[in-house]
Design a protein around this motif. Structure first.
Motif, mmCIF file in Angstrom:
data_model
loop_
_atom_site.group_PDB
_atom_site.id
_atom_site.type_symbol
_atom_site.label_atom_id
_atom_site.label_comp_id
_atom_site.label_asym_id
_atom_site.label_seq_id
_atom_site.Cartn_x
_atom_site.Cartn_y
_atom_site.Cartn_z
ATOM 1 N N SER A 1 -47.884 -28.656 23.337
ATOM 2 C CA SER A 1 -46.984 -27.496 23.399
ATOM 3 C C SER A 1 -46.620 -26.966 22.025
ATOM 4 O O SER A 1 -46.211 -25.814 21.899
ATOM 5 C CB SER A 1 -45.700 -27.879 24.155
ATOM 6 N N ASN A 2 -46.763 -27.779 21.006
ATOM 7 C CA ASN A 2 -46.376 -27.332 19.663
ATOM 8 C C ASN A 2 -47.255 -28.036 18.634
ATOM 9 O O ASN A 2 -47.326 -29.258 18.592
ATOM 10 C CB ASN A 2 -44.892 -27.640 19.405
ATOM 11 N N ASP A 3 -47.901 -27.233 17.816
ATOM 12 C CA ASP A 3 -48.789 -27.733 16.768
ATOM 13 C C ASP A 3 -48.337 -27.119 15.447
ATOM 14 O O ASP A 3 -48.930 -26.153 14.956
ATOM 15 C CB ASP A 3 -50.232 -27.365 17.098
ATOM 16 N N PRO A 4 -47.250 -27.633 14.851
ATOM 17 C CA PRO A 4 -46.641 -26.965 13.685
ATOM 18 C C PRO A 4 -47.555 -26.855 12.478
ATOM 19 O O PRO A 4 -47.411 -25.930 11.674
ATOM 20 C CB PRO A 4 -45.426 -27.849 13.360
ATOM 21 N N GLY B 1 -50.925 -41.683 16.736
ATOM 22 C CA GLY B 1 -49.647 -42.189 16.248
ATOM 23 C C GLY B 1 -48.879 -41.209 15.390
ATOM 24 O O GLY B 1 -49.422 -40.228 14.868
ATOM 25 N N ASN B 2 -47.569 -41.465 15.264
ATOM 26 C CA ASN B 2 -46.675 -40.681 14.393
ATOM 27 C C ASN B 2 -46.693 -39.192 14.723
ATOM 28 O O ASN B 2 -46.844 -38.333 13.854
ATOM 29 C CB ASN B 2 -47.042 -40.899 12.923
ATOM 30 N N ASN B 3 -46.558 -38.901 16.014
ATOM 31 C CA ASN B 3 -46.394 -37.527 16.486
ATOM 32 C C ASN B 3 -45.129 -37.448 17.332
ATOM 33 O O ASN B 3 -44.257 -38.312 17.227
ATOM 34 C CB ASN B 3 -47.630 -37.077 17.276
ATOM 35 N N SER B 4 -45.033 -36.427 18.146
ATOM 36 C CA SER B 4 -43.862 -36.286 19.027
ATOM 37 C C SER B 4 -44.312 -36.157 20.477
ATOM 38 O O SER B 4 -43.759 -35.380 21.253
ATOM 39 C CB SER B 4 -43.039 -35.050 18.620
ATOM 40 N N LEU B 5 -45.338 -36.905 20.830
ATOM 41 C CA LEU B 5 -45.880 -36.839 22.183
ATOM 42 C C LEU B 5 -44.950 -37.564 23.152
ATOM 43 O O LEU B 5 -44.352 -38.579 22.811
ATOM 44 C CB LEU B 5 -47.272 -37.471 22.213
ATOM 45 N N SER B 6 -44.848 -37.021 24.347
ATOM 46 C CA SER B 6 -43.948 -37.582 25.358
ATOM 47 C C SER B 6 -44.697 -37.744 26.668
ATOM 48 O O SER B 6 -45.916 -37.573 26.741
ATOM 49 C CB SER B 6 -42.715 -36.680 25.522
#
Length: 1018
Positions: A43-46, A104-109
């Motif tokens: 949903s978001n790829d900053p 790793g080290n992302n904001s996946l839920s």
């Protein structure tokens, strides 16, 4: 003719090749579709790392994708550390050649897809530090080639699934820092290839199963911070393969076997503190020659002598605190002599035991790398060895609560790196040495409860980083040196109580703007309580009792909006109790007993709480609430027959005076109105010493581009040298072609000439002249800040990553506090309140000591209260701050207000904590920085925190392997509190925003907690 062998081989290879071509073609299509489905689930790829995932290039060339050269099938998916938001698409299960996915080290839920169980070629699965929920999939049995499973740092629940039992090739299993429950399953013992088992920071219960001891290749076992109990399996002490045993902060009991370290020849880290172990420390510890960290602290039950540790030459960290070691004998500390062989030693803690005897002189021969030494709360006696001064690398030295006597050695003056020094609760005597002023990095000094005498040395004023100063319960005499009040960082405590200090409480006490607690009680101080005490805006606790203060209670105390505890008892105060004290809403305790106060006792606020109010010993007090049982205040009766003429005279005189006062007020108002009207079209600058255009031109080499340091709404800023000032300065040259620039110049001059605060950039002079072309020229000259702006530190924008300057958490916290104090000063302490209207990182400069200085008052508003209404002097029309920092109501035409400054401050806080600008390109479709933080707060701070504040791998290893210092939990609490303030200040509704008084109070509490956890100022 019978076909030849060559013919059959030709047919076979031709058929096989055509089959593979079809298979690979289908496989390519499957992989391509699966990757696109994965992209859809993000949903978001900053950072835009998935921008390359399009049809213009083959998917094997997409970012993060590695394919097998022969088959052109996806084998690796590496998108770690890209701040991706979204879920993991179940279509990933179609990447049948996938071996090493690293997300790793992302904001996946969301949940871990069960479809991953189809990937039989999978070797490593890394989902570290995301926000994955649900249970660990039970069907990972299909991944029978799996060698590494890393699920650390998520929100997973449930038990460790039995399916893991079949992963016979599994070497690494990490599920730490989740919410797993249940027991450690016995089938863990079947994972014969396992080398690393890390299941720390969960809610696991029960015993560690003995089946784990069958894992002959195990090198690391980390079970720290669970609810495990029973005895620690002794069979683990026979596993020579182990390098790390981390089992701290559980409920293990029993004792340590005497021979346990004989087989642990490779052990580097042994942390089992914070349990309920008993008995002695095994003598066999000498055999663990490779050990680097030994944590046996916080057991409360270990006894006996500490064996010789001299053979542990790699030892860096020794924690034996909070036990019952030693028997208060002269031989208790002999083991310290053996530690002189440990040349790598950095931390020694023997705090809170039963060690007796003298501290040996050999302590001065400990490692030159020693930074922390804790020997407090024991029975150690004798003099402090002068040799201790050889440990010039010390940052923390705690010797409190012992029986040390004699003087502080002058060799302590060599501690030029020390930040925390605790000598309180001993029998030390003599004068406080003058060399204490050499400790320029000191932020915490406690020597209370000793027998020090003489004057407080003025050299203490050199300790400019002091935040905590406790000299109480000694025999100090003389006046309080004024140098103490120049300690601008002094914010936690100033305690001089229970001494023999004399003289007055200097009016310079008002310089301690951010102090939380002042205690000068039980001395021989006299004179009036200075009115300047009201300038200590951060004050919450004030103790002045037991002195000889006279005069009246100062009205300025009502300026202390955060004051909770006030004790003025046992003095010689007289006059009335100021009724305005009842307006301090947070005041919970007021003791004014045994003075000479008189008159009516108010009834509101603290005066209405009999449990928090003490007024006894003032015989002339009356009134108050009934529970005080005071005499009612007398009503003086007058006989009308005798005094009617006097009454008439009083009435006539009163009427005349009233008419005269009204006349004067009306005249003044009329004159002000006329003057304001006359001056409204021609604003003037109040007198400020000016410099010439020639001076500025020469000092900047003709306003050369190489001296340009920045630009803003109304002009440019140059670095220059002024002969008249003999210093490097910053020169803000106004672009007078810009609409509003003239007015900006006037307002900035008038705003800055009347305000003084250590966290404001100081205006030195100005220039209003013509340039060499005869055109109008205006400029302001300020102090130059060598460390530039906060903007440059938060967003360096350099490709030389290794040399980028970054702010640590302590520095960011100090800067936030500095800015908050400025806003408190501008909004509440100036004679004419000031609204800054443009709080943002580029307007916050940093001096040589990294102290924040707020600048750029070009669009500030001066507010004066007339007849209870606000009147604002505006610098220009239509300019109300900077996009992203200006509050939403300004965009709808609302008047500027303190609420607006608080919004900007809140956004600035969130930017400092996340490292993201409020106008980041990731914020679209109604999202903004506040919403971005609010979504992940407070459960997923790691997803929103500035990566430069996220613990490094080494720090994560420390957490995984015992969390010896307990610093991470304090850091987490600090971050949660800071994020909460930033969110509360930046809510959309202005009146719901947190006010600056509450902000400064909360920040002081956060800073105090942060320091108490062992963190120091940078």
């Amino acid at each position: 003719m019978f076909p030849t062998l060559s013919f059959w081989l030709y047919i076979f290879f031709s058929f096989n090749f055509s089959q593979k071509t079809v298979t690979y073609a289908l496989g390519n299509k499957t992989d391509n579709l699966a990757l696109l489905k994965f992209k859809e689930s993000i949903s978001n790829d900053p950072n835009g790392i998935l921008a390359s995932w399009n049809s213009s290039t083959h998917f094997c060339k997409w970012h993060g994708i590695t394919c097998s050269p022969m088959h052109q099938r996806v084998t690796e998916l590496n998108l770690a550390g890209n701040q991706l938001h979204g879920t993991i698409s179940p279509h990933v299960g179609n990447l049948s050649f996938l071996r090493n996915p690293n997300l790793g080290n992302n904001s996946l839920s969301g949940k871990i897809p069960h479809e991953l169980g189809r990937l039989f070629r999978l070797q490593r699965l890394f989902l570290t530090n995301n926000s994955m929920t649900g249970e660990i999939p039970t069907n990972l049995t299909g991944c029978y080639n799996l060698e590494g499973l890393d699920l650390n740092g998520n929100n997973l629940i449930g038990k460790i699934p039995i399916g893991i039992n079949n992963l016979q090739k599994l070497q690494i299993l990490r599920t730490s820092n989740n919410n797993l429950t249940g027991e450690i399953p016995t089938f863990i013992g079947n994972l014969s290839s396992l080398t690393i088992l890390s299941i720390a920071l969960n809610y696991l219960e029960g015993n560690i199963p003995y089946e784990i001891c069958s894992l002959k290749n195990l090198t690391i076992i980390a079970v720290v911070s669970n609810k495990l109990s029973g005895t620690f399996p002794s069979c683990l002490y026979n596993m020579s393969s182990l390098t790390i045993i981390s089992a701290a902060e559980n409920k293990f009991n029993g004792s340590l076997p005497s021979n346990m370290f004989k087989t642990l020849s490779n052990l580097q880290y042994f942390a089992i503190g914070g349990n309920e172990l008993s008995g002695p420390i095994p003598i066999s510890i000498a055999n663990a020659s490779a050990i680097e960290a030994l944590d046996l602290g916080y057991q409360a039950n270990l006894v006996g002598n500490v064996p010789s540790l001299g053979k542990l030459q790699d030892l860096r960290w020794l924690s034996l605190g909070s036990n019952n070691l030693g028997d208060n004998s002269t031989k208790d500390l002999e083991f310290l002599k053996s530690l002189t062989n440990c040349s790598k030693l950095q931390v020694v803690s023997i705090y809170s035991n039963n060690f007796g005897g003298n501290l040996p002189n050999s302590v001065g021969n400990l490692s030159s790398q020693l930074t922390r030494l804790y020997v407090g709360d024991n029975q150690i006696s004798g003099k402090i060895p002068a040799e201790l001064g050889n440990l010039i690398g010390l940052i923390v030295l705690s010797m409190k609560l012992n029986h040390f006597e004699g003087m502080i050695p002058n060799t302590f003056g060599k501690f030029d790196k020390i930040q925390k020094l605790e000598l309180n609760g001993n029998k030390l005597s003599g004068e406080v040495p003058f060399v204490i002023g050499n400790l320029s990095q000191l932020y915490h000094l406690s020597i209370r409860d000793n027998m020090f005498e003489g004057n407080i040395p003025s050299s203490i004023g050199n300790c400019q980083k002091l935040q905590y100063l406790d000299l109480s319960q000694n025999i100090l005499r003389g006046n309080i040196p004024l140098e103490i009040f120049s300690l601008s960082f002094l914010s936690n405590l100033l305690n001089l109580s229970k001494n023999s200090l004399s003289g007055s409480l200097p009016r310079e006490v008002g310089m301690l703007k951010s102090i939380d607690r002042i205690d000068v009680s039980d001395n021989h101080l006299s004179g009036d309580i200075p009115e300047t005490i009201g300038e200590c805006v951060g004050l919450e606790y004030l103790f002045l009792q037991g002195n000889s203060f006279n005069g009246t209670i100062p009205l300025s105390l009502t300026s202390l909006k955060g004051l909770q505890y006030l004790d003025l008892s046992r003095n010689r105060l007289s006059g009335l109790i100021p009724s305005v004290l009842q307006n301090i809403s947070v005041l919970e305790h007021l003791n004014i007993s045994f003075n000479m106060l008189e008159g009516n006792v108010p009834k509101e606020g603290v005066f209405g709480n009999v449990s928090g109010l003490v007024v006894t010993g003032n015989n002339k007090l009356c009134g108050g609430i009934s529970k005080l049982h005071l005499q009612p205040c007398p009503i003086k009766g007058m006989k009308p027959t005798k005094h009617c003429n006097l009454r008439l005279i009083v009435v006539i005189v009163s009427v005349v005076l009233i008419l005269l006062i009204v006349s004067i007020i009306l005249t003044i108002c009329w004159m002000r109105k006329r003057n304001k009207k006359q001056n409204s079209h021609s604003p003037t600058v109040d007198s400020i010493a000016k410099v010439s255009y020639q001076d500025l031109h020469q000092g900047t080499d003709g306003f050369s581009a190489r001296n340009l340091v920045g630009s803003g709404s109304f002009g440019s800023v140059y670095k220059g040298n002024l002969v008249s000032e003999d210093k490097v300065v910053a020169i803000k040259v106004l672009n007078l072609k810009k609409k509003g620039a003239h007015k900006s110049f006037i307002v900035e001059c008038n705003a800055l000439k009347n305000i003084r605060h250590r966290n404001l950039v100081k205006i030195l002079t100005c220039c209003s002249s013509t340039d060499y072309k005869g055109q109008e020229f205006k400029a302001l000259v300020f102090e130059y800040m060598n460390n530039g702006s906060l903007e440059q530190w938060l967003h360096p924008g350099t490709v030389d990553v290794e040399n980028q300057r970054m702010l640590d958490l302590d520095q960011r916290l100090n800067i936030i506090i500095d800015i908050a104090f400025v806003l408190h000063y501008l909004h509440h302490e100036c004679e004419q309140s000031v609204l800054h209207c443009d709080i943002k990182p580029s307007n916050v400069l940093l001096d040589d000591d990294m102290v924040a200085r707020v600048s750029d008052f070009g669009i500030a508003k001066l507010v004066s209260a007339i007849n209870n209404t606000s009147h604002k002097e505006t610098s220009t029309i239509g300019i109300k701050g900077t996009v992203g920092y200006a509050p939403p109501e300004y965009g709808m035409g609302s008047e500027v207000s303190t609420y607006g400054d608080m919004y900007s401050f809140g956004i600035l806080m969130l930017e400092m904590l996340t490292g993201r600008r409020p106008i980041d390109k990731m914020f679209e479709d109604g999202q903004n920085l506040h919403v971005f933080v609010d979504i992940s707060f407070p459960n997923n701070l790691i997803q929103i925190l500035d990566p430069h504040l996220v613990p490094t791998r080494d720090e994560e290893a420390t957490i995984e392997c015992g969390n010896i210092g307990t610093f991470p939990s304090i850091v987490e609490k600090c971050l949660v509190s800071l994020f909460r303030i930033g969110l509360a200040c930046s809510v959309e509704s202005p009146k719901e925003r947190m006010n600056i008084v509450d902000v400064t109070r909360e920040l002081s509490i956060i800073k105090k907690a942060f320091l108490s956890g062992g963190h120091t100022s940078g």
